[in-house]
Enzyme design. Structure first.
Site, mmCIF file in Angstrom:
data_model
loop_
_atom_site.group_PDB
_atom_site.id
_atom_site.type_symbol
_atom_site.label_atom_id
_atom_site.label_comp_id
_atom_site.label_asym_id
_atom_site.label_seq_id
_atom_site.Cartn_x
_atom_site.Cartn_y
_atom_site.Cartn_z
ATOM 1 N N GLU A 62 0.837 -1.200 0.000
ATOM 2 C CA GLU A 62 0.000 0.000 0.000
ATOM 3 C C GLU A 62 0.872 1.249 0.000
ATOM 4 O O GLU A 62 1.964 1.273 0.594
ATOM 5 C CB GLU A 62 -0.957 -0.025 1.189
ATOM 6 C CG GLU A 62 -0.241 -0.046 2.499
ATOM 7 C CD GLU A 62 -1.151 -0.279 3.692
ATOM 8 O OE1 GLU A 62 -1.822 -1.322 3.737
ATOM 9 O OE2 GLU A 62 -1.141 0.584 4.578
ATOM 10 N N HIS A 90 -1.002 -6.555 11.482
ATOM 11 C CA HIS A 90 -1.956 -7.583 11.045
ATOM 12 C C HIS A 90 -1.647 -8.961 11.637
ATOM 13 O O HIS A 90 -1.395 -9.909 10.890
ATOM 14 C CB HIS A 90 -1.926 -7.723 9.516
ATOM 15 C CG HIS A 90 -2.190 -6.470 8.757
ATOM 16 N ND1 HIS A 90 -1.834 -6.301 7.432
ATOM 17 C CD2 HIS A 90 -2.795 -5.304 9.115
ATOM 18 C CE1 HIS A 90 -2.195 -5.097 7.018
ATOM 19 N NE2 HIS A 90 -2.771 -4.467 8.016
ATOM 20 N N ASN A 145 -4.856 -6.442 3.343
ATOM 21 C CA ASN A 145 -5.227 -6.004 4.694
ATOM 22 C C ASN A 145 -6.400 -6.868 5.164
ATOM 23 O O ASN A 145 -7.337 -7.099 4.398
ATOM 24 C CB ASN A 145 -5.621 -4.532 4.672
ATOM 25 C CG ASN A 145 -4.654 -3.713 3.852
ATOM 26 O OD1 ASN A 145 -4.505 -3.947 2.654
ATOM 27 N ND2 ASN A 145 -3.983 -2.800 4.467
HETATM 28 P P1 FAE Z 1 -9.286 -7.001 17.299
HETATM 29 O O1 FAE Z 1 -9.860 -5.985 16.388
HETATM 30 O O2 FAE Z 1 -7.857 -6.868 17.702
HETATM 31 O O3 FAE Z 1 -10.202 -7.037 18.613
HETATM 32 C C1 FAE Z 1 -9.890 -7.758 19.752
HETATM 33 C C2 FAE Z 1 -10.469 -7.035 20.962
HETATM 34 O O4 FAE Z 1 -10.401 -7.901 22.094
HETATM 35 C C3 FAE Z 1 -9.711 -5.762 21.329
HETATM 36 O O5 FAE Z 1 -10.620 -4.708 21.454
HETATM 37 C C4 FAE Z 1 -9.057 -6.109 22.678
HETATM 38 O O6 FAE Z 1 -8.961 -5.002 23.547
HETATM 39 C C5 FAE Z 1 -10.002 -7.159 23.236
HETATM 40 N N1 FAE Z 1 -9.386 -8.104 24.164
HETATM 41 C C6 FAE Z 1 -8.237 -8.789 23.985
HETATM 42 N N2 FAE Z 1 -7.985 -9.616 25.046
HETATM 43 C C7 FAE Z 1 -9.068 -9.430 25.895
HETATM 44 C C8 FAE Z 1 -9.401 -10.009 27.167
HETATM 45 N N3 FAE Z 1 -8.629 -10.927 27.762
HETATM 46 N N4 FAE Z 1 -10.527 -9.589 27.782
HETATM 47 C C9 FAE Z 1 -11.326 -8.648 27.175
HETATM 48 N N5 FAE Z 1 -11.046 -8.086 25.983
HETATM 49 C C10 FAE Z 1 -9.930 -8.475 25.345
HETATM 50 O O7 FAE Z 1 -9.447 -8.465 16.723
HETATM 51 N N6 FAE Z 1 -6.599 -4.025 8.721
HETATM 52 C C11 FAE Z 1 -7.165 -3.751 7.541
HETATM 53 O O8 FAE Z 1 -7.839 -4.618 6.954
HETATM 54 N N7 FAE Z 1 -7.020 -2.514 6.952
HETATM 55 C C12 FAE Z 1 -6.265 -1.534 7.531
HETATM 56 O O9 FAE Z 1 -6.169 -0.426 6.999
HETATM 57 C C13 FAE Z 1 -5.622 -1.818 8.764
HETATM 58 N N8 FAE Z 1 -4.828 -0.899 9.354
HETATM 59 C C14 FAE Z 1 -4.334 -1.149 10.621
HETATM 60 C C15 FAE Z 1 -3.617 -0.143 11.288
HETATM 61 C C16 FAE Z 1 -3.204 -0.355 12.614
HETATM 62 C C17 FAE Z 1 -2.428 0.729 13.317
HETATM 63 C C18 FAE Z 1 -3.512 -1.575 13.265
HETATM 64 C C19 FAE Z 1 -3.082 -1.814 14.694
HETATM 65 C C20 FAE Z 1 -4.215 -2.567 12.609
HETATM 66 C C21 FAE Z 1 -4.619 -2.372 11.289
HETATM 67 N N9 FAE Z 1 -5.351 -3.345 10.609
HETATM 68 C C22 FAE Z 1 -5.863 -3.089 9.364
HETATM 69 C C23 FAE Z 1 -5.593 -4.662 11.200
HETATM 70 C C24 FAE Z 1 -7.026 -4.857 11.711
HETATM 71 O O10 FAE Z 1 -7.443 -3.749 12.474
HETATM 72 C C25 FAE Z 1 -7.054 -6.157 12.535
HETATM 73 O O11 FAE Z 1 -6.708 -7.211 11.669
HETATM 74 C C26 FAE Z 1 -8.425 -6.422 13.130
HETATM 75 O O12 FAE Z 1 -8.798 -5.395 14.004
HETATM 76 C C27 FAE Z 1 -8.435 -7.751 13.878
HETATM 77 O O13 FAE Z 1 -9.762 -8.029 14.238
HETATM 78 P P2 FAE Z 1 -10.101 -9.076 15.376
HETATM 79 O O14 FAE Z 1 -11.560 -9.164 15.510
HETATM 80 O O15 FAE Z 1 -9.321 -10.317 15.126
#
Ligand code: FAE
Length: 558
Positions: free
Chosen positions: A414, A499, A537
């Site tokens: 990207e 990611h 992504n």
């Molecule tokens: P996630 O969104 O990480 O959610 C997990 C949640 O569980 C979080 O809110 C945690 O606080 C919570 N949690 C964890 N452990 C516990 C516990 N023990 N008790 C209670 N709560 C807990 O998981 N992806 C894209 O496709 N496009 C993008 O442009 C992109 N840019 C990104 C930029 C940054 C800076 C970052 C960090 C990530 C980016 N990503 C992007 C990746 C994407 O946000 C990530 O793959 C998803 O958010 C993962 O989704 P999940 O549902 O797996």
């Protein structure tokens, strides 16, 4: 939603509205338990600030919920909405904060260029991946310790960035909503029907998240100069450019450009949260879930332990913190059906701990395996001095170099912004390389936490691919790499990933729909299901797979 009647759309938007009101009033009052009931009680002025609403519980079991969802990122939010719509009383437990309250500067979130405690999860200093400006320590700043939205966790050989808040990664990410190439998707998930995914679930998620593409006039503005230069230089090397859809509303960005709205997408509001037009989950799935009246959200609360009794009921130990990080309450809740949406590392940690300390001893030995960084690496090139990239740049990328099918240097890179405020002549890239290497996640009994193990040689495989790709651009344009943006003195970042994927792979740790092997009524719904690299992504894929799995589970198990 796709193929929905107008009355269904009305229901969805009414629910969103009700849920948004509940989230906003809870935030204003500092409540950690949020539901339609809590909102109306709070409005009536008699809410117990912390108590969990207890649905009708069988005798002898306190706080029994039909369903509990851990985490409010993409997997968790989809689970919450679909369970709520199905009439299942559901508790969502999220360790981060609910962000709906303006701070003294009138903003909910802070800018990347002016970070404060709202930016990082309990750190003394920001830890952005790009950490210096021409060798000068200008990017990262001292901040007060606070439950900010973004976390950076150091593991063994790689740092993992995560969203820690209601909405998880959706609040901090760059909004790029990319559908994976179909043949690659079919290769990595052969047992998932691609017809169903591409005809039903990807379109459903694109609609829910308001995925849109940048219009030509917005792309022609100075805020996308960096991207146009990135395109031109890549095309000189013979590369193909792909349009990258986003969940940021580009009609709103047009108003920002025209001076009719305050700068947000073009005003450095991205990885520490966005105050305007980005469709993060706290603006769609989560309020819609709360708006069903069946979903209660408990934030600032971490699940520390999961056990199952002889009747198959799951019992969770919880810790609620305050804004200083101090534990202010420990409690336990129970449920019949448990959905894990704590993300790749979070879900793997909970399951590894449960297996290793004997709480859920029948869990698969495959837990923790198959972890990948989605091939992430960040690199910088410097352009010729007439190739301005612009001091002011949109924070939301909209183009990528699509070299995925090249057998030698396969990557999707990207064209990332570098909104430095001054001209830098720099092109920055987040490359998703086709790195086949996989690390693993191990449980450490002493620290009671999980660590990702990723070797320098594994990182090198991805870097070699990315460097092969960018060497060709440098050669074609007679340019070189840019040093001085990363504190390691090179033109690329130290190993990190935005990611994290895998750790609880579909059809290894679970069946084909996320049901955990060895236990009934235990489900995984997040990025831990996906095999280490999805080629683009990942959030669209995580969300669409969660939609598919939840639809199946609700039809067959509930
Ligand atoms: P996630 O969104 O990480 O959610 C997990 C949640 O569980 C979080 O809110 C945690 O606080 C919570 N949690 C964890 N452990 C516990 C516990 N023990 N008790 C209670 N709560 C807990 O998981 N992806 C894209 O496709 N496009 C993008 O442009 C992109 N840019 C990104 C930029 C940054 C800076 C970052 C960090 C990530 C980016 N990503 C992007 C990746 C994407 O946000 C990530 O793959 C998803 O958010 C993962 O989704 P999940 O549902 O797996």
């Amino acid at each position: 939603m796709m193929n929905k009647k107008p009355s269904d759309l009305l229901t969805l938007s009414r629910r969103r509205f009700l849920g948004m009101s509940a989230l906003t009033s809870a935030s204003a009052l500092g409540l950690t338990t949020i539901s339609l009931t809590s909102a109306s009680k709070a409005q009536a002025g008699w809410f117990d600030r912390t108590a969990l609403v207890q649905p009708s519980a069988p005798d002898g079991i306190a706080n029994l919920y039909p369903a509990i969802v851990i985490g409010s990122g993409y997997g968790g939010a989809v689970s919450a909405l679909r369970l709520g719509e199905a009439g299942v009383q559901t508790l969502v437990i999220e360790m981060g904060m609910n962000w709906n309250q303006e701070a003294s500067d009138g903003k909910v979130f802070c800018k990347m260029t002016k970070p404060d405690g709202r930016s990082f999860w309990f750190k003394d200093r920001t830890e952005a991946p790009l950490d210096s400006m021409f060798g000068i320590d200008l990017v990262n700043r001292k901040i007060e310790r606070y439950p900010g939205v973004l976390d950076r966790v150091q593991h063994d050989g790689v740092d993992v960035f995560l969203g820690r808040c209601v909405g998880g990664g959706s609040v901090v990410n760059g909004g790029m909503a990319v559908t994976p190439k179909r043949d690659y998707f079919e290769a990595i998930l052969p047992e998932v029907s691609s017809d169903e995914m591409y005809d039903t679930y990807f379109p459903r998620v694109r609609e829910m998240l308001n995925v849109n593409e940048v219009p030509e006039d917005v792309y022609a503005s100075k805020y996308y100069l960096f991207s146009r230069v990135g395109e031109r230089t890549a095309e000189k090397a013979g590369y193909k450019i792909a349009t990258v859809p986003n969940v940021y509303d580009f009609n709103y960005m047009r108003q920002e450009i025209d001076g009719k709205a305050e700068k947000s997408g073009i005003g450095a509001e991205v990885i520490y949260g966005n105050n305007a037009a980005k469709q993060s989950l706290d603006r769609n799935y989560i309020p819609a879930a709360i708006g069903t009246g069946n979903v209660t959200l408990r934030c600032m609360t971490k699940v520390t332990r999961m056990q199952q009794d002889a009747n198959g009921i799951y019992h969770l130990s919880l810790e609620t913190i305050d804004v200083t990080g101090e534990v202010v309450e420990t409690l336990s809740v129970s449920c019949n059906q448990l959905f894990l949406g704590a993300g790749s590392v979070g879900t793997s940690e909970l399951l590894l701990r449960a297996r290793e300390i004997g709480d859920l001893p029948n869990l698969s030995s495959e837990i923790g395996q198959g972890w990948g960084n989605n091939g992430n690496c960040m690199l910088a090139r410097k352009n010729k001095f007439w190739d301005y990239t612009g001091g002011q740049q949109s924070g939301f990328p909209v183009r990528g170099i699509d070299n995925w099918d090249d057998p030698k240097y396969p990557a999707f890179a990207e064209l990332a912004p570098l909104p430095a405020g001054i001209e830098t002549y720099t092109s920055l890239y987040l490359a998703i390389t086709k790195n086949p290497e996989r690390g693993y996640i191990k449980y450490n009994a002493e620290s009671d936490s999980a660590t990702v193990v990723w070797g320098a040689n594994q990182e090198r495989v991805g870097l070699d691919i990315a460097e092969g790709l960018f060497d060709k651009i440098n050669k074609a344009t007679r340019t070189d790499y840019r040093k001085g943006l990363f504190s390691n003195g090179t033109h690329h970042s130290d190993p990190f990933t935005y990611h994290p994927l895998g750790g609880c792979l579909l059809n290894k740790v679970t069946d084909n729909y996320g049901r955990v092997n060895g236990y009934q009524n235990l489900y995984i719904t997040d990025g831990s299901l996906l095999p280490g690299n999805v080629g683009v992504n990942p959030f669209l894929t995580i969300t669409a797979l969660a939609e598919r799995n939840l639809e199946h589970i609700i039809t067959h198990d509930i």
